[in-house]
Design a protein around this motif. Structure first.
Motif, PDB file in Angstrom:
ATOM      1  N   GLY A 177      -4.329  -2.315 -29.151  1.00 49.07           N
ATOM      2  CA  GLY A 177      -2.910  -2.274 -28.836  1.00 49.07           C
ATOM      3  C   GLY A 177      -2.400  -0.944 -28.357  1.00 49.07           C
ATOM      4  N   VAL A 178      -3.287   0.025 -28.159  1.00 45.36           N
ATOM      5  CA  VAL A 178      -2.904   1.351 -27.677  1.00 45.36           C
ATOM      6  C   VAL A 178      -3.445   1.537 -26.262  1.00 45.36           C
ATOM      7  CG1 VAL A 178      -3.161   3.833 -28.001  1.00 45.36           C
ATOM      8  CG2 VAL A 178      -2.824   2.333 -29.984  1.00 45.36           C
ATOM      9  N   THR A 179      -2.595   1.968 -25.354  1.00 41.46           N
ATOM     10  CA  THR A 179      -2.998   2.192 -23.970  1.00 41.46           C
ATOM     11  C   THR A 179      -3.294   3.670 -23.753  1.00 41.46           C
ATOM     12  OG1 THR A 179      -1.668   0.324 -23.207  1.00 41.46           O
ATOM     13  CG2 THR A 179      -2.301   1.951 -21.560  1.00 41.46           C
ATOM     14  N   ALA A 180      -4.438   3.950 -23.114  1.00 41.63           N
ATOM     15  CA  ALA A 180      -4.859   5.320 -22.851  1.00 41.63           C
ATOM     16  C   ALA A 180      -5.540   5.371 -21.493  1.00 41.63           C
ATOM     17  CB  ALA A 180      -5.813   5.804 -23.945  1.00 41.63           C
ATOM     18  N   GLN A 181      -5.813   6.569 -21.012  1.00 42.64           N
ATOM     19  CA  GLN A 181      -6.536   6.705 -19.754  1.00 42.64           C
ATOM     20  C   GLN A 181      -7.945   6.139 -19.908  1.00 42.64           C
ATOM     21  OE1 GLN A 181      -6.515  10.729 -18.317  1.00 42.64           O
ATOM     22  NE2 GLN A 181      -4.321  10.741 -17.906  1.00 42.64           N
ATOM     23  N   ALA A 182      -8.407   5.434 -18.879  1.00 41.81           N
ATOM     24  CA  ALA A 182      -9.769   4.911 -18.862  1.00 41.81           C
ATOM     25  C   ALA A 182     -10.697   6.010 -18.376  1.00 41.81           C
ATOM     26  CB  ALA A 182      -9.860   3.704 -17.944  1.00 41.81           C
ATOM     27  N   LEU A 183     -11.658   6.379 -19.193  1.00 39.11           N
ATOM     28  CA  LEU A 183     -12.579   7.450 -18.835  1.00 39.11           C
ATOM     29  C   LEU A 183     -13.528   6.981 -17.739  1.00 39.11           C
ATOM     30  CD1 LEU A 183     -13.480   8.756 -22.407  1.00 39.11           C
ATOM     31  CD2 LEU A 183     -11.778   9.678 -20.811  1.00 39.11           C
ATOM     32  N   PRO A 184     -13.944   7.895 -16.862  1.00 40.78           N
ATOM     33  CA  PRO A 184     -14.935   7.520 -15.843  1.00 40.78           C
ATOM     34  C   PRO A 184     -16.216   7.033 -16.503  1.00 40.78           C
ATOM     35  CG  PRO A 184     -14.011   9.699 -15.408  1.00 40.78           C
ATOM     36  CD  PRO A 184     -13.567   9.318 -16.781  1.00 40.78           C
ATOM     37  N   GLY A 185     -16.912   6.124 -15.842  1.00 44.90           N
ATOM     38  CA  GLY A 185     -18.140   5.586 -16.392  1.00 44.90           C
ATOM     39  C   GLY A 185     -18.442   4.248 -15.769  1.00 44.90           C
ATOM     40  N   ALA A 186     -19.514   3.638 -16.245  1.00 41.26           N
ATOM     41  CA  ALA A 186     -19.988   2.401 -15.624  1.00 41.26           C
ATOM     42  C   ALA A 186     -18.943   1.300 -15.642  1.00 41.26           C
ATOM     43  CB  ALA A 186     -21.261   1.934 -16.340  1.00 41.26           C
ATOM     44  N   THR A 187     -18.159   1.195 -16.720  1.00 42.39           N
ATOM     45  CA  THR A 187     -17.165   0.126 -16.802  1.00 42.39           C
ATOM     46  C   THR A 187     -15.972   0.402 -15.900  1.00 42.39           C
ATOM     47  OG1 THR A 187     -17.822  -0.437 -19.070  1.00 42.39           O
ATOM     48  CG2 THR A 187     -15.643  -1.153 -18.356  1.00 42.39           C
ATOM     49  N   ALA A 188     -15.348   1.558 -16.050  1.00 39.52           N
ATOM     50  CA  ALA A 188     -14.144   1.864 -15.273  1.00 39.52           C
ATOM     51  C   ALA A 188     -14.435   1.973 -13.784  1.00 39.52           C
ATOM     52  CB  ALA A 188     -13.512   3.161 -15.782  1.00 39.52           C
ATOM     53  N   ASP A 189     -15.648   2.401 -13.408  1.00 41.47           N
ATOM     54  CA  ASP A 189     -15.953   2.580 -11.992  1.00 41.47           C
ATOM     55  C   ASP A 189     -16.070   1.254 -11.252  1.00 41.47           C
ATOM     56  OD1 ASP A 189     -15.927   5.256 -12.467  1.00 41.47           O
ATOM     57  OD2 ASP A 189     -18.075   5.579 -12.221  1.00 41.47           O
ATOM     58  N   ARG A 190     -16.236   0.153 -11.963  1.00 42.98           N
ATOM     59  CA  ARG A 190     -16.257  -1.163 -11.314  1.00 42.98           C
ATOM     60  C   ARG A 190     -14.851  -1.659 -11.002  1.00 42.98           C
ATOM     61  NH1 ARG A 190     -20.759  -3.871 -15.393  1.00 42.98           N
ATOM     62  NH2 ARG A 190     -22.465  -2.486 -14.762  1.00 42.98           N
ATOM     63  N   VAL A 191     -13.877  -0.986 -11.557  1.00 42.60           N
ATOM     64  CA  VAL A 191     -12.469  -1.339 -11.335  1.00 42.60           C
ATOM     65  C   VAL A 191     -11.907  -0.387 -10.297  1.00 42.60           C
ATOM     66  CG1 VAL A 191     -10.229  -1.656 -12.439  1.00 42.60           C
ATOM     67  CG2 VAL A 191     -12.345  -2.079 -13.739  1.00 42.60           C
ATOM     68  N   GLY A 192     -11.053  -0.909  -9.422  1.00 46.03           N
ATOM     69  CA  GLY A 192     -10.472  -0.060  -8.394  1.00 46.03           C
ATOM     70  C   GLY A 192      -9.073  -0.496  -8.041  1.00 46.03           C
ATOM     71  N   ALA A 193      -8.423   0.320  -7.229  1.00 47.39           N
ATOM     72  CA  ALA A 193      -7.064   0.038  -6.785  1.00 47.39           C
ATOM     73  C   ALA A 193      -7.108  -0.653  -5.424  1.00 47.39           C
ATOM     74  CB  ALA A 193      -6.270   1.335  -6.693  1.00 47.39           C
ATOM     75  N   LEU A 194      -6.131  -1.523  -5.201  1.00 51.61           N
ATOM     76  CA  LEU A 194      -5.940  -2.158  -3.896  1.00 51.61           C
ATOM     77  C   LEU A 194      -4.855  -1.403  -3.139  1.00 51.61           C
ATOM     78  CD1 LEU A 194      -6.062  -5.993  -4.695  1.00 51.61           C
ATOM     79  CD2 LEU A 194      -7.877  -4.558  -3.732  1.00 51.61           C
ATOM     80  N   PHE A 195      -5.137  -1.090  -1.878  1.00 54.14           N
ATOM     81  CA  PHE A 195      -4.228  -0.321  -1.033  1.00 54.14           C
ATOM     82  C   PHE A 195      -3.795  -1.146   0.171  1.00 54.14           C
ATOM     83  CE2 PHE A 195      -6.538   2.786  -3.429  1.00 54.14           C
ATOM     84  CZ  PHE A 195      -5.676   3.858  -3.585  1.00 54.14           C
ATOM     85  N   SER A 196      -2.638  -0.813   0.680  1.00 53.97           N
ATOM     86  CA  SER A 196      -2.135  -1.436   1.900  1.00 53.97           C
ATOM     87  C   SER A 196      -2.412  -0.510   3.074  1.00 53.97           C
ATOM     88  CB  SER A 196      -0.631  -1.702   1.781  1.00 53.97           C
ATOM     89  OG  SER A 196      -0.129  -2.249   2.981  1.00 53.97           O
ATOM     90  N   GLY A 197      -3.335  -0.913   3.942  1.00 57.11           N
ATOM     91  CA  GLY A 197      -3.621  -0.150   5.139  1.00 57.11           C
ATOM     92  C   GLY A 197      -4.506   1.055   4.947  1.00 57.11           C
ATOM     93  N   GLY A 198      -4.963   1.347   3.760  1.00 56.06           N
ATOM     94  CA  GLY A 198      -5.793   2.513   3.502  1.00 56.06           C
ATOM     95  C   GLY A 198      -5.216   3.365   2.391  1.00 56.06           C
ATOM     96  N   LEU A 199      -5.908   4.439   2.046  1.00 57.82           N
ATOM     97  CA  LEU A 199      -5.489   5.255   0.912  1.00 57.82           C
ATOM     98  C   LEU A 199      -4.105   5.852   1.094  1.00 57.82           C
ATOM     99  CD1 LEU A 199      -8.736   7.175  -0.126  1.00 57.82           C
ATOM    100  CD2 LEU A 199      -7.901   4.950  -0.893  1.00 57.82           C
ATOM    101  N   ASP A 200      -3.681   6.054   2.327  1.00 58.28           N
ATOM    102  CA  ASP A 200      -2.352   6.625   2.564  1.00 58.28           C
ATOM    103  C   ASP A 200      -1.237   5.601   2.369  1.00 58.28           C
ATOM    104  OD1 ASP A 200      -3.500   9.059   3.165  1.00 58.28           O
ATOM    105  OD2 ASP A 200      -3.579   8.654   5.329  1.00 58.28           O
ATOM    106  N   GLY A 201      -1.612   4.332   2.246  1.00 59.53           N
ATOM    107  CA  GLY A 201      -0.598   3.289   2.129  1.00 59.53           C
ATOM    108  C   GLY A 201      -0.096   3.049   0.726  1.00 59.53           C
TER     109      GLY A 201
END
Length: 254
Positions: A42-66
């Motif tokens: 029930g506590v939210t914290a930053q996800a540390l880099p690693g095998a699990t978090a690296d499989r998750v990513g952000a969706l962008f509109s038109g590229g990283l600048d979007g």
């Protein structure tokens, strides 16, 4: 003179057993975060880099600048090129890009364009919240990069029909954050077709975040109220046979 070689043999065998156990422990520990480093339920914290978090990513509109607007995750597939997200995140697939492991403006595993979308008819015909799960294929857009996204970061297996009170880990990117957040908690059925979780700070941008049960994808943030209207409560459509069929279609699409 015979007992000495026997003792040496036993010692060598014991040494081999210890080495084998050490190797087995190392294999088991791969891809499993240190339990002591996990925040309480029930506590939210930053996800540390690693095998699990690296499989998750952000969706962008038109590229990283979007700017990033949703979250997705790599899942296992035959051609190693499939991501899972919420159906409502893929309204404009031609201009949607995926950056696994994205942090602080950097895409360590490159940027990937959406090449195909697999959603249920219930979503395309009427945006049924029970069908707010989608799978998509992706291909690299980086010059000179080849191969598949799963080769770089691995992929989550897909596990449908989890128990009502399953403990779920959600990893996602709020729209105003450049680092993914992580929260685990016991879930409950909001209805026969919707699951809910109580986790703070999962605000806009976390739609499509994977819901992981024992390291397997059991849903994505979305469904009822588009995933929730307040950051403290989130939803996912229950992943059933139809979602699994979509997953198989996406896996076979390549």
């Amino acid at each position: 003179m015979l007992p000495r070689p026997a003792r040496r043999t036993r010692a060598r065998r014991a040494s081999r057993i210890l080495l084998a156990l050490a190797a087995m422990a190392a294999l088991i520990s791969v891809d499993v975060p240190d339990a002591a480093a996990r925040p309480p339920l029930g506590v939210t914290a930053q996800a540390l880099p690693g095998a699990t978090a690296d499989r998750v990513g952000a969706l962008f509109s038109g590229g990283l600048d979007g700017g990033h607007f949703c979250t997705a995750a790599v899942v296992r597939s035959d051609d190693r090129d499939v991501i899972a997200t919420a159906a409502h995140c893929l309204g404009e697939p031609d201009t949607t890009f995926f950056a696994p492991g994205y942090r602080d403006g950097e895409a360590p595993y490159g940027v990937w364009k959406v090449t195909g979308v697999h959603v249920a008819r219930g979503w395309t015909d009427g945006e049924n919240p029970d069908d707010d799960i989608a799978f998509a294929t992706v291909a690299p857009v980086d010059g000179g990069r080849s191969g598949a996204v799963e080769d770089l970061v691995g992929g989550f297996p897909v596990a449908a029909l989890q128990p009502a009170d399953a403990t779920v880990t959600v990893i996602g990117y709020p729209g105003t954050d450049e680092i993914p957040l992580r929260c685990s908690n016991t879930t409950a059925l909001f209805s026969d077709t919707q699951r809910r979780i109580d986790c703070p700070d999962l605000s806009g941008g976390t739609s499509g975040s994977p819901w992981l049960v024992d390291g397997a994808l059991a849903g994505v943030l979305g469904g009822h109220e588009g995933g929730g209207t307040v950051p403290e409560v989130s939803y996912s459509a229950v992943m059933g046979d139809q979602a699994v069929e979509l997953y198989r279609e996406a896996s076979d699409a390549g």
